[in-house]
Scaffold this motif. Structure first.
Motif, PDB file in Angstrom:
ATOM      1  N   ALA A 193       0.838  -1.195   0.000  1.00  0.00           N
ATOM      2  CA  ALA A 193       0.000   0.000   0.000  1.00  0.00           C
ATOM      3  C   ALA A 193       0.874   1.246   0.000  1.00  0.00           C
ATOM      4  N   ASP A 194       0.301   2.346  -0.456  1.00  0.00           N
ATOM      5  CA  ASP A 194       0.928   3.656  -0.303  1.00  0.00           C
ATOM      6  C   ASP A 194       0.560   4.148   1.097  1.00  0.00           C
ATOM      7  N   VAL A 195       1.516   4.066   1.992  1.00  0.00           N
ATOM      8  CA  VAL A 195       1.216   4.281   3.409  1.00  0.00           C
ATOM      9  C   VAL A 195       1.313   5.755   3.779  1.00  0.00           C
ATOM     10  N   VAL A 196       0.198   6.291   4.258  1.00  0.00           N
ATOM     11  CA  VAL A 196       0.163   7.602   4.884  1.00  0.00           C
ATOM     12  C   VAL A 196       0.339   7.440   6.390  1.00  0.00           C
ATOM     13  N   ASP A 197      -0.367   6.458   6.948  1.00  0.00           N
ATOM     14  CA  ASP A 197      -0.334   6.211   8.393  1.00  0.00           C
ATOM     15  C   ASP A 197      -0.744   4.767   8.634  1.00  0.00           C
ATOM     16  N   ALA A 198       0.156   3.974   9.219  1.00  0.00           N
ATOM     17  CA  ALA A 198      -0.132   2.552   9.454  1.00  0.00           C
ATOM     18  C   ALA A 198      -0.866   2.308  10.766  1.00  0.00           C
ATOM     19  N   LEU A 199      -1.043   3.367  11.582  1.00  0.00           N
ATOM     20  CA  LEU A 199      -1.747   3.179  12.838  1.00  0.00           C
ATOM     21  C   LEU A 199      -3.181   2.724  12.573  1.00  0.00           C
ATOM     22  N   GLY A 200      -3.592   1.649  13.215  1.00  0.00           N
ATOM     23  CA  GLY A 200      -4.938   1.122  13.022  1.00  0.00           C
ATOM     24  C   GLY A 200      -5.048   0.055  11.946  1.00  0.00           C
ATOM     25  N   ALA A 201      -3.958  -0.211  11.223  1.00  0.00           N
ATOM     26  CA  ALA A 201      -4.032  -1.218  10.159  1.00  0.00           C
ATOM     27  C   ALA A 201      -4.348  -2.599  10.713  1.00  0.00           C
ATOM     28  N   GLY A 202      -3.764  -2.922  11.863  1.00  0.00           N
ATOM     29  CA  GLY A 202      -4.052  -4.215  12.485  1.00  0.00           C
ATOM     30  C   GLY A 202      -5.504  -4.335  12.904  1.00  0.00           C
ATOM     31  N   ASP A 203      -6.077  -3.246  13.411  1.00  0.00           N
ATOM     32  CA  ASP A 203      -7.488  -3.253  13.797  1.00  0.00           C
ATOM     33  C   ASP A 203      -8.382  -3.374  12.568  1.00  0.00           C
ATOM     34  N   ALA A 204      -7.964  -2.748  11.467  1.00  0.00           N
ATOM     35  CA  ALA A 204      -8.715  -2.869  10.213  1.00  0.00           C
ATOM     36  C   ALA A 204      -8.709  -4.317   9.728  1.00  0.00           C
ATOM     37  N   PHE A 205      -7.558  -4.984   9.858  1.00  0.00           N
ATOM     38  CA  PHE A 205      -7.473  -6.397   9.481  1.00  0.00           C
ATOM     39  C   PHE A 205      -8.455  -7.218  10.317  1.00  0.00           C
ATOM     40  N   ILE A 206      -8.456  -7.003  11.626  1.00  0.00           N
ATOM     41  CA  ILE A 206      -9.358  -7.756  12.510  1.00  0.00           C
ATOM     42  C   ILE A 206     -10.811  -7.529  12.108  1.00  0.00           C
ATOM     43  N   ALA A 207     -11.176  -6.261  11.893  1.00  0.00           N
ATOM     44  CA  ALA A 207     -12.566  -5.923  11.567  1.00  0.00           C
ATOM     45  C   ALA A 207     -13.029  -6.607  10.290  1.00  0.00           C
ATOM     46  N   ALA A 208     -12.246  -6.488   9.231  1.00  0.00           N
ATOM     47  CA  ALA A 208     -12.642  -7.084   7.955  1.00  0.00           C
ATOM     48  C   ALA A 208     -12.596  -8.603   8.019  1.00  0.00           C
ATOM     49  N   PHE A 209     -11.612  -9.150   8.734  1.00  0.00           N
ATOM     50  CA  PHE A 209     -11.541 -10.606   8.871  1.00  0.00           C
ATOM     51  C   PHE A 209     -12.793 -11.143   9.545  1.00  0.00           C
ATOM     52  N   LEU A 210     -13.182 -10.542  10.657  1.00  0.00           N
ATOM     53  CA  LEU A 210     -14.367 -11.016  11.376  1.00  0.00           C
ATOM     54  C   LEU A 210     -15.620 -10.906  10.516  1.00  0.00           C
ATOM     55  N   ALA A 211     -15.767  -9.783   9.807  1.00  0.00           N
ATOM     56  CA  ALA A 211     -16.944  -9.592   8.954  1.00  0.00           C
ATOM     57  C   ALA A 211     -16.978 -10.614   7.824  1.00  0.00           C
ATOM     58  N   GLU A 212     -15.840 -10.817   7.157  1.00  0.00           N
ATOM     59  CA  GLU A 212     -15.786 -11.758   6.030  1.00  0.00           C
ATOM     60  C   GLU A 212     -15.910 -13.208   6.491  1.00  0.00           C
ATOM     61  N   TYR A 213     -15.297 -13.539   7.611  1.00  0.00           N
ATOM     62  CA  TYR A 213     -15.390 -14.897   8.134  1.00  0.00           C
ATOM     63  C   TYR A 213     -16.848 -15.234   8.430  1.00  0.00           C
ATOM     64  N   HIS A 214     -17.559 -14.280   9.012  1.00  0.00           N
ATOM     65  CA  HIS A 214     -18.982 -14.488   9.315  1.00  0.00           C
ATOM     66  C   HIS A 214     -19.800 -14.608   8.040  1.00  0.00           C
ATOM     67  N   ALA A 215     -19.570 -13.700   7.094  1.00  0.00           N
ATOM     68  CA  ALA A 215     -20.351 -13.693   5.854  1.00  0.00           C
ATOM     69  C   ALA A 215     -20.050 -14.904   4.985  1.00  0.00           C
ATOM     70  N   GLY A 216     -18.783 -15.367   5.034  1.00  0.00           N
ATOM     71  CA  GLY A 216     -18.363 -16.464   4.167  1.00  0.00           C
ATOM     72  C   GLY A 216     -18.471 -17.828   4.790  1.00  0.00           C
ATOM     73  N   GLY A 217     -19.088 -17.931   5.945  1.00  0.00           N
ATOM     74  CA  GLY A 217     -19.279 -19.231   6.576  1.00  0.00           C
ATOM     75  C   GLY A 217     -17.998 -19.866   7.060  1.00  0.00           C
ATOM     76  N   GLY A 218     -17.012 -19.051   7.422  1.00  0.00           N
ATOM     77  CA  GLY A 218     -15.789 -19.585   7.991  1.00  0.00           C
ATOM     78  C   GLY A 218     -14.697 -19.873   6.992  1.00  0.00           C
ATOM     79  N   ASP A 219     -14.685 -19.182   5.844  1.00  0.00           N
ATOM     80  CA  ASP A 219     -13.636 -19.376   4.840  1.00  0.00           C
ATOM     81  C   ASP A 219     -12.391 -18.619   5.305  1.00  0.00           C
ATOM     82  N   LEU A 220     -11.441 -19.340   5.884  1.00  0.00           N
ATOM     83  CA  LEU A 220     -10.273 -18.741   6.516  1.00  0.00           C
ATOM     84  C   LEU A 220      -9.416 -17.966   5.516  1.00  0.00           C
ATOM     85  N   ALA A 221      -9.083 -18.583   4.389  1.00  0.00           N
ATOM     86  CA  ALA A 221      -8.182 -17.957   3.422  1.00  0.00           C
ATOM     87  C   ALA A 221      -8.823 -16.736   2.769  1.00  0.00           C
ATOM     88  N   ASP A 222     -10.080 -16.846   2.385  1.00  0.00           N
ATOM     89  CA  ASP A 222     -10.754 -15.722   1.733  1.00  0.00           C
ATOM     90  C   ASP A 222     -10.882 -14.535   2.682  1.00  0.00           C
TER      91      ASP A 222
END
Length: 286
Positions: free
Chosen positions: A219-248
């Motif tokens: 990525a073109d990084v302006v500020d990496a603060l919060g990137a880990g939290d963004a990963f957690i948020a999207a992972f949880l949302a996608e895992y729930h929506a995708g029925g537990g598809d870990l890789a996706d």
């Protein structure tokens, strides 16, 4: 999904910009999940009644987060101080101590909070939220996700992982072998899904019978603060929506985390630093 954050919040004080940004893992994750895919989001925590705290509450309302169970206490908002070094890297250089509303009025969960939890698919909190006494009660009412960040050892892993649906760790300084051993320890202790993020090296994910190694998305990084939290948020949302598809879920979470590096603060909403405002007001009085 319906995601409830419980626990820590803080204003990230970007001293070189003279700006404050709302933050804290337990509030960032539901905010960013809502921003990611429209997940229903709510937050339970303590805010101060000073200008920064009122700004924080306004930002959460603008993001569509239910803050009906937020406590507003008289006092000063907690801040983390962040500065730039000569190479342009950001460093945490301290905080405004324990004379804050969040410390002086530690969150105590009530029957009303537990009733709210039962309406959600998942509750998320962090190791920095001082909720150790409440984790068993929370986990009995709603699946629980917890971010250990880098604050973990065999003792708190053994105590907490039996209660966790999702366990997140920061392993940026660890070797690949150490990351895999950490994930296995957490899984064997009882967590059902374990995720170890490694910064620019990506992440490692482990469940019973399957694992996944996710590369970082550039990525073109302006500020990496919060990137880990963004990963957690999207992972949880996608895992729930995708029925537990870990890789996706991991791949899409990496893309979202990279996108979130394109703005200052975990989710924006800067406010001018109070010292700057005071200086500008003094100039007007000259």
């Amino acid at each position: 999904m319906k995601l409830l954050g419980i626990g820590d919040n803080v204003l990230d004080d970007y001293r070189w910009r003279q700006e404050l940004y709302p933050g804290g893992n337990s509030v960032n994750v539901p905010v960013l999940a809502c921003r990611y895919d429209g997940s229903t989001a709510a937050y339970i925590g303590v805010l101060a009644d000073d200008g920064a705290g009122l700004h924080f509450a306004s930002a959460l309302r603008e993001e569509g987060v239910d803050i009906s169970r937020v406590r507003v206490m008289h006092g000063v908002s907690a801040r983390n101080y962040i500065e730039l070094d000569e190479a342009g890297d950001r460093h945490f250089v301290g905080n405004n101590g324990r004379e804050t509303a969040q410390y002086q009025a530690l969150l105590c969960l009530t029957p009303g909070d537990y009733a709210m939890m039962e309406q959600y698919d998942l509750a998320h909190t962090s190791i920095h939220s001082w909720l150790d006494a409440y984790h068993p009660a929370i986990s009995r009412r709603v699946p629980l996700s917890l971010d250990f960040s880098g604050e973990y050892d065999r003792v708190n892993i053994a105590q907490l992982c039996p209660l966790l649906r999702f366990a997140f760790f920061s392993g940026g300084a660890a070797s690949e072998e150490e990351v895999r051993a950490l994930a296995r320890t957490a899984l064997d202790a009882g967590a059902r899904t374990v995720v170890v993020t490694m910064g620019v090296r990506g992440s490692y994910l482990l469940e019973q019978g399957r694992e996944h190694r996710q590369e970082c998305v550039r990525a073109d990084v302006v500020d990496a603060l919060g990137a880990g939290d963004a990963f957690i948020a999207a992972f949880l949302a996608e895992y729930h929506a995708g029925g537990g598809d870990l890789a996706d879920a991991a791949q899409k979470a990496s893309v979202f985390a990279a996108q979130c590096c394109g703005h200052y603060g975990a989710f924006g909403h800067a406010m001018p630093h109070p010292d700057r405002c005071a200086g500008e007001q003094a100039d007007l009085c000259l």
